[in-house]
Scaffold this motif. Structure first.
Motif, PDB file in Angstrom:
ATOM      1  N   SER A 135      69.424  44.102  67.904  1.00 22.35           N
ATOM      2  CA  SER A 135      68.817  44.596  66.668  1.00 22.35           C
ATOM      3  C   SER A 135      69.451  43.907  65.453  1.00 22.35           C
ATOM      4  CB  SER A 135      69.022  46.107  66.554  1.00 22.35           C
ATOM      5  OG  SER A 135      68.687  46.567  65.264  1.00 22.35           O
ATOM      6  N   VAL A 136      68.644  43.658  64.448  1.00 23.34           N
ATOM      7  CA  VAL A 136      69.149  43.035  63.216  1.00 23.34           C
ATOM      8  C   VAL A 136      69.994  44.021  62.407  1.00 23.34           C
ATOM      9  CG1 VAL A 136      67.247  41.398  63.056  1.00 23.34           C
ATOM     10  CG2 VAL A 136      67.042  43.642  61.952  1.00 23.34           C
ATOM     11  N   HIS A 137      70.019  45.285  62.812  1.00 27.77           N
ATOM     12  CA  HIS A 137      70.758  46.296  62.070  1.00 27.77           C
ATOM     13  C   HIS A 137      72.168  46.530  62.616  1.00 27.77           C
ATOM     14  CE1 HIS A 137      67.048  47.187  59.984  1.00 27.77           C
ATOM     15  NE2 HIS A 137      66.441  47.420  61.137  1.00 27.77           N
ATOM     16  N   LEU A 138      72.535  45.832  63.706  1.00 33.40           N
ATOM     17  CA  LEU A 138      73.856  46.025  64.283  1.00 33.40           C
ATOM     18  C   LEU A 138      74.936  45.381  63.423  1.00 33.40           C
ATOM     19  CD1 LEU A 138      73.078  45.436  68.068  1.00 33.40           C
ATOM     20  CD2 LEU A 138      73.648  47.600  66.963  1.00 33.40           C
ATOM     21  N   ARG A 139      76.142  45.922  63.492  1.00 31.42           N
ATOM     22  CA  ARG A 139      77.255  45.424  62.678  1.00 31.42           C
ATOM     23  C   ARG A 139      77.740  44.069  63.177  1.00 31.42           C
ATOM     24  NH1 ARG A 139      82.581  46.141  63.534  1.00 31.42           N
ATOM     25  NH2 ARG A 139      82.202  47.824  65.013  1.00 31.42           N
ATOM     26  N   THR A 140      77.730  43.849  64.511  1.00 28.24           N
ATOM     27  CA  THR A 140      78.203  42.587  65.078  1.00 28.24           C
ATOM     28  C   THR A 140      77.074  41.891  65.839  1.00 28.24           C
ATOM     29  OG1 THR A 140      79.007  43.716  67.072  1.00 28.24           O
ATOM     30  CG2 THR A 140      80.578  43.386  65.293  1.00 28.24           C
TER      31      THR A 140
ATOM     32  N   ALA B  27      74.285  40.609  65.062  1.00 28.66           N
ATOM     33  CA  ALA B  27      72.937  41.098  64.762  1.00 28.66           C
ATOM     34  C   ALA B  27      71.894  40.009  64.990  1.00 28.66           C
ATOM     35  CB  ALA B  27      72.867  41.586  63.327  1.00 28.66           C
ATOM     36  N   GLY B  28      70.804  40.359  65.685  1.00 30.70           N
ATOM     37  CA  GLY B  28      69.694  39.450  65.911  1.00 30.70           C
ATOM     38  C   GLY B  28      69.941  38.365  66.943  1.00 30.70           C
ATOM     39  N   GLN B  29      71.111  38.354  67.560  1.00 27.48           N
ATOM     40  CA  GLN B  29      71.425  37.304  68.524  1.00 27.48           C
ATOM     41  C   GLN B  29      70.995  37.679  69.935  1.00 27.48           C
ATOM     42  OE1 GLN B  29      75.442  35.795  68.336  1.00 27.48           O
ATOM     43  NE2 GLN B  29      75.460  35.752  66.112  1.00 27.48           N
ATOM     44  N   VAL B  30      70.831  36.665  70.792  1.00 28.12           N
ATOM     45  CA  VAL B  30      70.517  36.885  72.199  1.00 28.12           C
ATOM     46  C   VAL B  30      71.797  37.274  72.928  1.00 28.12           C
ATOM     47  CG1 VAL B  30      69.779  35.776  74.345  1.00 28.12           C
ATOM     48  CG2 VAL B  30      68.532  35.342  72.206  1.00 28.12           C
ATOM     49  N   ALA B  31      71.712  38.268  73.798  1.00 32.35           N
ATOM     50  CA  ALA B  31      72.888  38.744  74.517  1.00 32.35           C
ATOM     51  C   ALA B  31      72.489  39.280  75.887  1.00 32.35           C
ATOM     52  CB  ALA B  31      73.588  39.843  73.723  1.00 32.35           C
ATOM     53  N   LEU B  32      73.463  39.387  76.755  1.00 36.26           N
ATOM     54  CA  LEU B  32      73.290  40.077  78.026  1.00 36.26           C
ATOM     55  C   LEU B  32      73.505  41.571  77.787  1.00 36.26           C
ATOM     56  CD1 LEU B  32      75.404  37.491  79.965  1.00 36.26           C
ATOM     57  CD2 LEU B  32      73.037  38.042  80.591  1.00 36.26           C
ATOM     58  N   PRO B  33      72.828  42.443  78.536  1.00 36.25           N
ATOM     59  CA  PRO B  33      73.084  43.875  78.372  1.00 36.25           C
ATOM     60  C   PRO B  33      74.561  44.159  78.635  1.00 36.25           C
ATOM     61  CG  PRO B  33      71.162  43.489  79.760  1.00 36.25           C
ATOM     62  CD  PRO B  33      71.832  42.165  79.573  1.00 36.25           C
ATOM     63  N   GLY B  34      75.190  44.953  77.788  1.00 38.89           N
ATOM     64  CA  GLY B  34      76.602  45.243  78.008  1.00 38.89           C
ATOM     65  C   GLY B  34      77.246  45.874  76.805  1.00 38.89           C
ATOM     66  N   GLY B  35      78.542  46.163  76.934  1.00 34.51           N
ATOM     67  CA  GLY B  35      79.268  46.784  75.846  1.00 34.51           C
ATOM     68  C   GLY B  35      80.668  47.177  76.273  1.00 34.51           C
ATOM     69  N   LYS B  36      81.305  48.011  75.465  1.00 36.26           N
ATOM     70  CA  LYS B  36      82.690  48.394  75.690  1.00 36.26           C
ATOM     71  C   LYS B  36      82.830  49.428  76.801  1.00 36.26           C
ATOM     72  CE  LYS B  36      83.846  47.746  70.782  1.00 36.26           C
ATOM     73  NZ  LYS B  36      84.340  48.425  69.554  1.00 36.26           N
ATOM     74  N   ALA B  37      84.006  49.396  77.457  1.00 36.12           N
ATOM     75  CA  ALA B  37      84.332  50.409  78.461  1.00 36.12           C
ATOM     76  C   ALA B  37      84.583  51.740  77.765  1.00 36.12           C
ATOM     77  CB  ALA B  37      85.563  49.988  79.253  1.00 36.12           C
ATOM     78  N   ASP B  38      84.243  52.842  78.435  1.00 35.48           N
ATOM     79  CA  ASP B  38      84.446  54.185  77.871  1.00 35.48           C
ATOM     80  C   ASP B  38      85.769  54.805  78.298  1.00 35.48           C
ATOM     81  OD1 ASP B  38      82.163  54.261  76.381  1.00 35.48           O
ATOM     82  OD2 ASP B  38      81.049  55.595  77.712  1.00 35.48           O
ATOM     83  N   PHE B  39      86.205  54.484  79.528  1.00 40.30           N
ATOM     84  CA  PHE B  39      87.419  55.079  80.082  1.00 40.30           C
ATOM     85  C   PHE B  39      88.208  54.017  80.837  1.00 40.30           C
ATOM     86  CE2 PHE B  39      83.914  58.148  80.289  1.00 40.30           C
ATOM     87  CZ  PHE B  39      84.381  59.136  79.426  1.00 40.30           C
TER      88      PHE B  39
ATOM     89  N   ALA C  74      66.246  44.809  70.063  1.00 42.13           N
ATOM     90  CA  ALA C  74      64.950  44.579  69.422  1.00 42.13           C
ATOM     91  C   ALA C  74      63.889  44.207  70.443  1.00 42.13           C
ATOM     92  CB  ALA C  74      65.072  43.486  68.371  1.00 42.13           C
ATOM     93  N   SER C  75      64.267  43.407  71.441  1.00 42.70           N
ATOM     94  CA  SER C  75      63.309  42.974  72.460  1.00 42.70           C
ATOM     95  C   SER C  75      64.058  42.469  73.685  1.00 42.70           C
ATOM     96  CB  SER C  75      62.384  41.873  71.912  1.00 42.70           C
ATOM     97  OG  SER C  75      63.134  40.720  71.556  1.00 42.70           O
ATOM     98  N   LEU C  76      63.307  42.211  74.732  1.00 32.70           N
ATOM     99  CA  LEU C  76      63.862  41.744  76.006  1.00 32.70           C
ATOM    100  C   LEU C  76      63.009  40.592  76.510  1.00 32.70           C
ATOM    101  CD1 LEU C  76      64.950  43.938  79.023  1.00 32.70           C
ATOM    102  CD2 LEU C  76      63.141  42.247  79.330  1.00 32.70           C
TER     103      LEU C  76
END
Length: 281
Positions: free
Chosen positions: A56-61, A63-75, A153-155
């Motif tokens: 999404s273009v609204h993300l802080r880091t 934004a608008g770039q192509v990425a693999l699904p993923g993110g930070k660990a929770d535990f 934003a899209s896939l």
């Protein structure tokens, strides 16, 4: 039923057999851990494709770039594979077993994990490679993603093997000359090869191109190297991932807990929101 070509069958076998070296991942603090899901499936020609998102273009880091699904660990107890699958559920709606799982005959097979890459935000990102098996179903037609609009934003999907090539083979060759370009950069005081791909994606009758670069491009080149058992046609770094450099950083105390500042209780709410947006809180 989507066939699996002999080349793709061999590629999946290599990924299943790949054993990564000991990783720095589990020695890092929770705030440094992240994972991405490299989700592969077989298209109608039997070729392996990988699922990518446009942030999404609204993300802080990023934004608008192509990425693999993923993110930070929770535990701390959450494995990289669990993080990657949870994030894929949240971002693109790929069902988890705890959510009832995929409808039959679909199944997700965990193939392997690759050495970590280093994000510009200082996170160690563990690529987790999985295969979405359609059984007798057609993955491209049967599974409809559920996107988390605040983050994605899209896939789109693109073939995996061309991440070893200078040209992307499509009918008519319209996008071949624009597929790849690369160069060199200094990253953590070391020279590294950077890759950039322009992925041809048909949206209706319009051919569009999505720019894949940076860490995402490097991860896909690494996955393709392991899967197809050969080197790219363009210059590349021999090391998979970025763990050697991260070990040096860890020794220097540069991979410690990421501590964000607490907001000043005297700060006005709108100013707090502005600091959060900048990543300072």
């Amino acid at each position: 039923m989507s066939p699996v070509s002999p080349v793709s069958t061999q590629a999946l076998a290599r990924l299943r057999a790949y054993l990564p070296p000991a990783s720095i991942y589990t020695s890092l603090p929770l705030t440094r851990r992240a994972a991405v899901l490299v989700l592969l499936f077989s298209d109608r020609r039997g070729d392996l494709r990988v699922v990518l998102t446009v942030r999404s273009v609204h993300l802080r880091t990023f934004a608008g770039q192509v990425a693999l699904p993923g993110g930070k660990a929770d535990f701390l107890s959450e494995t990289a594979a669990q993080t990657a699958r949870r994030e894929a559920w949240e971002e693109i709606g790929l069902p988890l077993d705890s959510q009832g799982g995929l409808p039959k005959p679909f199944d997700v097979e965990h193939l392997c994990e690759l050495p970590c890459s280093l994000a510009r935000t200082g996170l160690a990102v563990r690529p987790c490679v999985a295969y979405l098996d359609g059984g007798k179903g057609d993955v491209e037609d049967s599974l409809i993603p559920r996107l988390q609009e605040t983050e994605v934003a899209s896939l789109f999907t693109v073939k995996l093997e061309p991440f070893l090539k200078r040209a992307y083979p499509i009918p008519g060759g319209a996008a071949e000359e624009t597929w790849y370009r690369g160069g060199k950069t200094m990253w953590v005081h070391r020279p590294w090869t950077i890759h950039e791909f322009n992925a041809p994606v048909w949206e209706g009758s319009t051919l569009k191109r999505h720019r894949i670069w940076g860490m995402t491009a490097r991860i896909l080149v690494d996955v393709a190297r392991v899967a197809y058992g050969r080197d790219p046609e363009f210059p590349f770094d021999q090391e998979l991932g970025f763990e050697e450099a991260m070990r040096e950083m860890e020794k220097k105390g540069e991979m410690k807990e990421i501590v964000k500042k607490k907001p000043d209780p005297e700060l006005e709410p709108d100013k707090v929101a502005a600091q959060v947006e900048k990543g300072n809180l």
